[in-house]
Design a protein around this motif. Structure first.
Motif, PDB file in Angstrom:
ATOM      1  N   PHE A 223      87.281   0.847  21.244  1.00 44.38           N
ATOM      2  CA  PHE A 223      86.837   0.774  22.643  1.00 44.38           C
ATOM      3  C   PHE A 223      86.005  -0.487  22.899  1.00 44.38           C
ATOM      4  CE2 PHE A 223      84.175   2.058  26.364  1.00 44.38           C
ATOM      5  CZ  PHE A 223      85.216   2.110  27.275  1.00 44.38           C
ATOM      6  N   HIS A 224      85.390  -1.006  21.843  1.00 45.43           N
ATOM      7  CA  HIS A 224      84.626  -2.247  21.985  1.00 45.43           C
ATOM      8  C   HIS A 224      85.502  -3.428  22.423  1.00 45.43           C
ATOM      9  CE1 HIS A 224      80.579  -1.282  20.877  1.00 45.43           C
ATOM     10  NE2 HIS A 224      80.828  -0.964  19.627  1.00 45.43           N
ATOM     11  N   LEU A 225      86.821  -3.346  22.249  1.00 43.37           N
ATOM     12  CA  LEU A 225      87.635  -4.485  22.671  1.00 43.37           C
ATOM     13  C   LEU A 225      87.471  -4.696  24.168  1.00 43.37           C
ATOM     14  CD1 LEU A 225      90.760  -4.279  24.161  1.00 43.37           C
ATOM     15  CD2 LEU A 225      91.178  -2.930  22.113  1.00 43.37           C
ATOM     16  N   TRP A 226      87.172  -3.587  24.892  1.00 38.50           N
ATOM     17  CA  TRP A 226      86.812  -3.718  26.305  1.00 38.50           C
ATOM     18  C   TRP A 226      85.290  -3.831  26.444  1.00 38.50           C
ATOM     19  CZ3 TRP A 226      90.557  -0.163  24.692  1.00 38.50           C
ATOM     20  CH2 TRP A 226      91.851  -0.369  25.199  1.00 38.50           C
ATOM     21  N   ASN A 227      84.586  -2.773  26.014  1.00 33.21           N
ATOM     22  CA  ASN A 227      83.143  -2.702  26.235  1.00 33.21           C
ATOM     23  C   ASN A 227      82.383  -3.467  25.157  1.00 33.21           C
ATOM     24  OD1 ASN A 227      80.735  -1.937  27.467  1.00 33.21           O
ATOM     25  ND2 ASN A 227      80.601  -0.018  26.291  1.00 33.21           N
ATOM     26  N   VAL A 228      82.011  -4.652  25.430  1.00 32.15           N
ATOM     27  CA  VAL A 228      81.195  -5.622  24.686  1.00 32.15           C
ATOM     28  C   VAL A 228      81.962  -6.879  24.289  1.00 32.15           C
ATOM     29  CG1 VAL A 228      81.183  -5.223  22.134  1.00 32.15           C
ATOM     30  CG2 VAL A 228      79.095  -5.814  23.339  1.00 32.15           C
ATOM     31  N   LYS A 229      83.246  -6.749  23.896  1.00 27.10           N
ATOM     32  CA  LYS A 229      83.964  -7.980  23.570  1.00 27.10           C
ATOM     33  C   LYS A 229      84.449  -8.677  24.841  1.00 27.10           C
ATOM     34  CE  LYS A 229      83.942  -9.535  20.467  1.00 27.10           C
ATOM     35  NZ  LYS A 229      82.887 -10.215  19.669  1.00 27.10           N
ATOM     36  N   LEU A 250      72.086  -3.197  25.201  1.00 27.08           N
ATOM     37  CA  LEU A 250      72.865  -2.639  24.093  1.00 27.08           C
ATOM     38  C   LEU A 250      73.085  -1.142  24.267  1.00 27.08           C
ATOM     39  CD1 LEU A 250      71.586  -4.644  20.994  1.00 27.08           C
ATOM     40  CD2 LEU A 250      73.686  -4.948  22.299  1.00 27.08           C
ATOM     41  N   TRP A 251      72.273  -0.493  25.117  1.00 26.88           N
ATOM     42  CA  TRP A 251      72.515   0.939  25.358  1.00 26.88           C
ATOM     43  C   TRP A 251      73.855   1.118  26.072  1.00 26.88           C
ATOM     44  CZ3 TRP A 251      73.460   3.636  29.786  1.00 26.88           C
ATOM     45  CH2 TRP A 251      73.128   3.040  31.011  1.00 26.88           C
ATOM     46  N   VAL A 252      74.272   0.114  26.850  1.00 27.58           N
ATOM     47  CA  VAL A 252      75.589   0.169  27.501  1.00 27.58           C
ATOM     48  C   VAL A 252      76.675  -0.187  26.486  1.00 27.58           C
ATOM     49  CG1 VAL A 252      77.056  -0.832  29.303  1.00 27.58           C
ATOM     50  CG2 VAL A 252      74.633  -0.395  29.765  1.00 27.58           C
ATOM     51  N   ALA A 253      76.461  -1.309  25.776  1.00 26.55           N
ATOM     52  CA  ALA A 253      77.472  -1.796  24.837  1.00 26.55           C
ATOM     53  C   ALA A 253      77.721  -0.784  23.712  1.00 26.55           C
ATOM     54  CB  ALA A 253      77.030  -3.139  24.256  1.00 26.55           C
ATOM     55  N   GLU A 254      76.654  -0.266  23.107  1.00 33.12           N
ATOM     56  CA  GLU A 254      76.811   0.656  21.981  1.00 33.12           C
ATOM     57  C   GLU A 254      76.696   2.122  22.394  1.00 33.12           C
ATOM     58  OE1 GLU A 254      78.084   0.032  19.375  1.00 33.12           O
ATOM     59  OE2 GLU A 254      77.646  -2.023  18.789  1.00 33.12           O
ATOM     60  N   SER A 302      66.898  -2.415  22.634  1.00 30.69           N
ATOM     61  CA  SER A 302      67.954  -3.420  22.672  1.00 30.69           C
ATOM     62  C   SER A 302      67.388  -4.823  22.453  1.00 30.69           C
ATOM     63  CB  SER A 302      68.651  -3.325  24.033  1.00 30.69           C
ATOM     64  OG  SER A 302      69.614  -4.332  24.175  1.00 30.69           O
ATOM     65  N   PHE A 303      66.368  -5.159  23.193  1.00 31.56           N
ATOM     66  CA  PHE A 303      65.790  -6.506  23.113  1.00 31.56           C
ATOM     67  C   PHE A 303      65.266  -6.802  21.705  1.00 31.56           C
ATOM     68  CE2 PHE A 303      62.807  -9.934  23.896  1.00 31.56           C
ATOM     69  CZ  PHE A 303      63.463 -10.701  24.838  1.00 31.56           C
ATOM     70  N   ASP A 304      64.642  -5.796  21.101  1.00 32.53           N
ATOM     71  CA  ASP A 304      64.040  -5.976  19.777  1.00 32.53           C
ATOM     72  C   ASP A 304      64.977  -5.615  18.620  1.00 32.53           C
ATOM     73  OD1 ASP A 304      61.650  -6.990  20.664  1.00 32.53           O
ATOM     74  OD2 ASP A 304      60.635  -5.045  20.724  1.00 32.53           O
ATOM     75  N   ALA A 305      66.258  -5.372  18.937  1.00 35.21           N
ATOM     76  CA  ALA A 305      67.214  -5.011  17.873  1.00 35.21           C
ATOM     77  C   ALA A 305      67.160  -6.025  16.730  1.00 35.21           C
ATOM     78  CB  ALA A 305      68.632  -4.946  18.430  1.00 35.21           C
ATOM     79  N   ILE A 321      63.811   4.180  18.510  1.00 33.21           N
ATOM     80  CA  ILE A 321      64.945   5.086  18.698  1.00 33.21           C
ATOM     81  C   ILE A 321      66.206   4.247  18.827  1.00 33.21           C
ATOM     82  CG2 ILE A 321      64.526   5.247  21.202  1.00 33.21           C
ATOM     83  CD1 ILE A 321      65.629   8.215  20.890  1.00 33.21           C
ATOM     84  N   SER A 322      67.298   4.759  18.283  1.00 38.85           N
ATOM     85  CA  SER A 322      68.553   4.009  18.269  1.00 38.85           C
ATOM     86  C   SER A 322      69.184   3.954  19.659  1.00 38.85           C
ATOM     87  CB  SER A 322      69.512   4.686  17.288  1.00 38.85           C
ATOM     88  OG  SER A 322      70.834   4.413  17.623  1.00 38.85           O
ATOM     89  N   TYR A 323      69.683   2.767  20.029  1.00 39.10           N
ATOM     90  CA  TYR A 323      70.401   2.659  21.308  1.00 39.10           C
ATOM     91  C   TYR A 323      71.789   3.270  21.206  1.00 39.10           C
ATOM     92  CZ  TYR A 323      71.306  -1.744  18.815  1.00 39.10           C
ATOM     93  OH  TYR A 323      71.577  -2.684  17.850  1.00 39.10           O
ATOM     94  N   TYR A 324      72.271   3.557  20.023  1.00 46.02           N
ATOM     95  CA  TYR A 324      73.521   4.319  19.874  1.00 46.02           C
ATOM     96  C   TYR A 324      73.246   5.765  20.305  1.00 46.02           C
ATOM     97  CZ  TYR A 324      75.466   0.658  16.788  1.00 46.02           C
ATOM     98  OH  TYR A 324      75.923  -0.518  16.262  1.00 46.02           O
ATOM     99  N   LEU A 325      72.163   6.317  19.770  1.00 43.85           N
ATOM    100  CA  LEU A 325      71.847   7.731  19.988  1.00 43.85           C
ATOM    101  C   LEU A 325      71.442   8.000  21.435  1.00 43.85           C
ATOM    102  CD1 LEU A 325      71.166  10.592  18.945  1.00 43.85           C
ATOM    103  CD2 LEU A 325      68.921   9.722  18.278  1.00 43.85           C
TER     104      LEU A 325
END
Ligand SMILES: [Zn+2]
Length: 525
Positions: A223-229, A250-254, A302-305, A321-325
């Motif tokens: 799905f990243h081929l659309w969302n983030v790439k 990154l909360w949107v991207a990941e 995200s900024f401090d990733a 806290i993880s931006y994935y979670l």
């Protein structure tokens, strides 16, 4: 994270014709020299040590070579197009790569540095199979010994790809490649514009749960081929490879990608509705039970990733806290919020489709934070102020918002106190035959008291501890004080910990109104 791949470079020699050219290193990653334009081509010769086995590093052994150009090929300032020629051992039959083939089978062309750096190359005797998604050829390179039932996997993977494609509606690739590394243990993945690399424990295909998790990982990276790439935050492409590229999104991207990889397993028929709701509830529980969620917002995470997400320490559970979670929780909330405000007509799929068209197809540029949040309001024709949930840590207001969103969607989101009475908050790891304290949850009484990260736990109430700490703890009385023998920096100490009722929450989602428009639209009823 800036990976500093230049650490693996050795033996640099620069020459023009037969003349060596002197160079200086101007920083850790730059070799500077002056050449004479009249003397023809410049040759830069160097060796790269490639022996880190992961999806993001180059690795070569007797079986195969996995080359990630960003980790092993230098670039020249301002360089755009060029060719890569590969000289490989004869016994290796295959080269898998999505770069355009050049004059022969071992030559590849690129039209930008980003394209080169975003195209991993797998060389060896991998097994290949392919299938199509909307006329786009998808190849799968299966690397290393494995117990994959190829025909089943092929059908299932195609189903996953079609499900992810349907979120956005169109496929931008000319061809697409999955590189599957079969490993003893592991499960990483990394996305690229026209390919992805995933790890799978080699004999785990026969384990249904591990197989489904692997399909979820494939869905995520794909799905990243659309969302983030392609649809991406402003800072994420084209990149400055020499330093950090900062974004709040990154909360949107990941996160939204993580939300969709779970949902896709339901949409594609691999998980039942109740399984899906159970896993989403677990994600919600994990998000609220993470102490760091009360400290760090999604924009901050995200900024401090660059300095935090991939450099965790014993304090991370209490400060990050993880931006994935949490991003996945925000993805679910956003989907429901949009549907709730459009009578089930407009959900997250439509938002992503609109953003993809506006920012990638029409303008091929990244979106700003404001543009993303504005697109939400524009879709439903009213201000949802969604940015407030991404710019603040977990709050009671956020919990209430989630409860209301589910209620409005014909469902009930309930929070129950965990029934656990032996909570201690001590996170341990079994390392070199020793039980070590890895971290202490700040919600536990013991955070303020006697143990600290790095302590070795030797005994619990005079019982020698091995890798059975939790078993020994469960033998103790609820809400009691437990004597512990530890070694700290080589000194033996008698101390104690306290057991308490767990402050952690269990989330539960149930259906209340099957005719609700949001509920029906959300789960495709
Ligand atoms: Zn991802």
């Amino acid at each position: 994270m800036v990976r500093e791949f230049e650490k693996h470079i050795e033996g640099v020699q620069i020459s023009q014709g037969r003349t060596d050219i002197a160079f200086t290193k101007t920083n850790k990653q730059t070799w500077a020299f002056t050449a004479d334009p009249k003397r023809g081509d410049v040759n830069i010769h160097y060796r790269v040590y490639c022996f880190e086995q992961s999806v993001r590093t180059s690795y070569i052994d007797a079986e195969h070579a996995f080359l990630l150009p960003s980790s092993c090929l230098m670039y020249i300032d301002g360089m755009q197009n060029g060719q890569v020629s590969i000289v490989k051992p004869e016994q290796w039959q295959q080269i898998s790569c999505t770069l355009k083939p050049g004059k022969n089978k071992s030559e590849f062309e690129f039209t930008s540095l980003d394209e080169l750096y975003d195209s991993p190359i797998e060389i060896g005797n991998q097994t290949l199979f392919d299938f199509e998604v909307e006329g786009v050829k998808h190849s799968v390179a299966m690397v290393g010994k494995n117990n994959c039932p190829i025909e089943t996997f092929k059908t299932d993977l195609q189903k996953i790809c079609i499900t992810m494609k349907n979120i956005i509606g169109s496929h931008p690739c000319k061809n697409y490649l999955f590189i599957v590394h079969h490993v003893e243990e592991g499960g990483g993945g990394l996305e690229h514009s026209n390919s992805n690399v995933v790890q799978m424990p080699r004999n785990s295909y026969s384990n249904r749960e591990k197989y489904l998790q692997f399909l979820g990982l494939c869905a995520h990276e794909y799905f990243h081929l659309w969302n983030v790439k392609r649809l991406r935050p402003e800072a994420l492409g084209p990149f400055d490879y020499s330093q950090e590229n900062y974004t709040n999104m990154l909360w949107v991207a990941e996160g939204i990608t993580s939300y969709y990889d779970e949902l896709a397993m339901y949409r594609a028929g691999f998980r039942s509705e109740s399984d899906y709701l159970k896993s989403l509830a677990q994600t919600m529980s994990a998000c609220f039970n993470r102490v760091g969620g009360n400290v760090q917002s999604m924009h901050e995470a995200s900024f401090d990733a660059w300095i935090k997400e991939y450099r965790p320490n014993e304090n991370s559970i209490n400060a990050q806290i993880s931006y994935y979670l949490k991003g996945a929780v925000l993805g679910a909330l956003l989907d429901l919020d949009l549907l709730n405000n459009s009578n089930g007509q407009k959900g997250l799929d439509l938002l992503m489709q609109g953003l993809y068209k506006t920012f990638y197809l029409d303008q091929n540029k990244g979106y700003s934070d404001q543009a993303f949040y504005k697109a939400i309001d524009d879709l439903v024709g009213k201000p949802l102020q969604f940015d407030q949930w991404a710019t603040s840590p977990n709050t009671e207001a956020f919990k209430t918002k989630l409860i209301q969103a589910f209620e409005q969607a014909g469902m009930a989101l309930e929070w129950n106190n965990s029934s656990q009475k032996h909570f201690h908050g001590i996170i341990t790891e079994w390392k070199n035959e020793k039980l070590m304290v890895k971290a202490i949850d700040a919600q536990s009484i013991n955070y303020q008291n006697n143990l600290q990260a790095g302590d070795e736990i030797i005994a619990v109430e005079d019982l020698r501890v091995k890798n059975n700490f939790e078993d020994l703890i469960r033998l103790q009385k609820e809400n009691s004080k437990v004597n512990i023998l530890i070694s700290r920096a080589g000194l033996i100490q008698h101390t104690s910990i306290e057991l308490q009722a767990s402050p952690k929450l269990d989330c539960h989602i149930s259906i209340k109104d099957q005719t609700n428009a949001t509920y029906k639209a959300w789960l495709n009823k």
